[in-house]
Design a protein around this motif. Structure first.
Motif, PDB file in Angstrom:
ATOM      1  N   LEU A  30      37.790  34.438 -51.727  1.00 14.94           N
ATOM      2  CA  LEU A  30      37.269  33.494 -50.739  1.00 14.94           C
ATOM      3  C   LEU A  30      36.584  32.323 -51.444  1.00 14.94           C
ATOM      4  O   LEU A  30      36.751  31.163 -51.059  1.00 14.94           O
ATOM      5  N   LYS A  31      35.836  32.604 -52.502  1.00 15.60           N
ATOM      6  CA  LYS A  31      35.149  31.557 -53.252  1.00 15.60           C
ATOM      7  C   LYS A  31      36.151  30.589 -53.878  1.00 15.60           C
ATOM      8  O   LYS A  31      35.989  29.372 -53.783  1.00 15.60           O
ATOM      9  N   TYR A  32      37.219  31.120 -54.479  1.00 15.97           N
ATOM     10  CA  TYR A  32      38.219  30.257 -55.093  1.00 15.97           C
ATOM     11  C   TYR A  32      38.975  29.435 -54.060  1.00 15.97           C
ATOM     12  O   TYR A  32      39.256  28.259 -54.276  1.00 15.97           O
ATOM     13  N   GLU A  33      39.294  30.024 -52.918  1.00  9.56           N
ATOM     14  CA  GLU A  33      39.967  29.290 -51.853  1.00  9.56           C
ATOM     15  C   GLU A  33      39.083  28.172 -51.316  1.00  9.56           C
ATOM     16  O   GLU A  33      39.550  27.048 -51.096  1.00  9.56           O
ATOM     17  N   ALA A  34      37.806  28.464 -51.115  1.00  6.35           N
ATOM     18  CA  ALA A  34      36.863  27.461 -50.612  1.00  6.35           C
ATOM     19  C   ALA A  34      36.726  26.318 -51.613  1.00  6.35           C
ATOM     20  O   ALA A  34      36.757  25.143 -51.235  1.00  6.35           O
ATOM     21  N   ALA A  35      36.597  26.639 -52.883  1.00  5.43           N
ATOM     22  CA  ALA A  35      36.463  25.619 -53.918  1.00  5.43           C
ATOM     23  C   ALA A  35      37.703  24.734 -53.963  1.00  5.43           C
ATOM     24  O   ALA A  35      37.600  23.509 -54.082  1.00  5.43           O
ATOM     25  N   GLN A  36      38.868  25.353 -53.838  1.00  8.29           N
ATOM     26  CA  GLN A  36      40.111  24.592 -53.859  1.00  8.29           C
ATOM     27  C   GLN A  36      40.175  23.628 -52.672  1.00  8.29           C
ATOM     28  O   GLN A  36      40.524  22.466 -52.831  1.00  8.29           O
ATOM     29  N   GLY A  61      27.877  26.650 -48.315  1.00  3.03           N
ATOM     30  CA  GLY A  61      27.921  26.480 -46.862  1.00  3.03           C
ATOM     31  C   GLY A  61      29.286  26.784 -46.286  1.00  3.03           C
ATOM     32  O   GLY A  61      29.410  27.416 -45.235  1.00  3.03           O
ATOM     33  N   TYR A  62      30.327  26.353 -46.989  1.00  3.64           N
ATOM     34  CA  TYR A  62      31.690  26.609 -46.538  1.00  3.64           C
ATOM     35  C   TYR A  62      31.994  28.107 -46.560  1.00  3.64           C
ATOM     36  O   TYR A  62      32.579  28.643 -45.623  1.00  3.64           O
ATOM     37  N   ILE A  63      31.585  28.771 -47.624  1.00  3.27           N
ATOM     38  CA  ILE A  63      31.804  30.216 -47.734  1.00  3.27           C
ATOM     39  C   ILE A  63      31.063  30.942 -46.610  1.00  3.27           C
ATOM     40  O   ILE A  63      31.621  31.843 -45.968  1.00  3.27           O
ATOM     41  N   THR A  64      29.825  30.538 -46.355  1.00  2.00           N
ATOM     42  CA  THR A  64      29.057  31.160 -45.273  1.00  2.00           C
ATOM     43  C   THR A  64      29.746  30.958 -43.927  1.00  2.00           C
ATOM     44  O   THR A  64      29.854  31.888 -43.126  1.00  2.00           O
ATOM     45  N   LYS A  65      30.235  29.756 -43.686  1.00  2.41           N
ATOM     46  CA  LYS A  65      30.941  29.462 -42.439  1.00  2.41           C
ATOM     47  C   LYS A  65      32.160  30.369 -42.276  1.00  2.41           C
ATOM     48  O   LYS A  65      32.401  30.933 -41.209  1.00  2.41           O
ATOM     49  N   ARG A  66      32.937  30.526 -43.359  1.00  6.49           N
ATOM     50  CA  ARG A  66      34.129  31.386 -43.315  1.00  6.49           C
ATOM     51  C   ARG A  66      33.754  32.849 -43.098  1.00  6.49           C
ATOM     52  O   ARG A  66      34.417  33.558 -42.350  1.00  6.49           O
TER      53      ARG A  66
END
Length: 81
Positions: A30-36, A61-66
């Protein structure tokens, strides 16, 4: 004894202990997808000191949202999509 959150080498120890250790691989993905998606490169050595607060904050913030979206889907009985 050193400051809270530091071990003897002066290096920070992680306080982010997973409640479900088996989820580590999924969280890393999830972290790698969010960063990408945000255009942020994940440092290979795990050191974020060269990143701006905006970069790391937007990633967190994006990771938390997901994670909230995934939990809502699971609670409502919908499959992951």
């Amino acid at each position: 004894m050193g400051q809270a959150g530091q071990n003897q080498g002066g290096r920070r120890s992680s306080r982010n202990n997973l409640i479900v250790p088996q989820a580590n691989q999924a969280l890393q993905q999830l972290k790698y997808e969010a960063a990408q998606e945000l255009g942020v490169t994940i440092p290979q050595d795990g050191y974020y000191g060269n990143y701006t607060s905006r970069e790391t904050g937007s990633l967190g913030g994006y990771i938390t949202k997901r994670l909230v979206q995934l939990a809502e889907q699971q609670l409502s009985g919908r499959s992951n999509s």
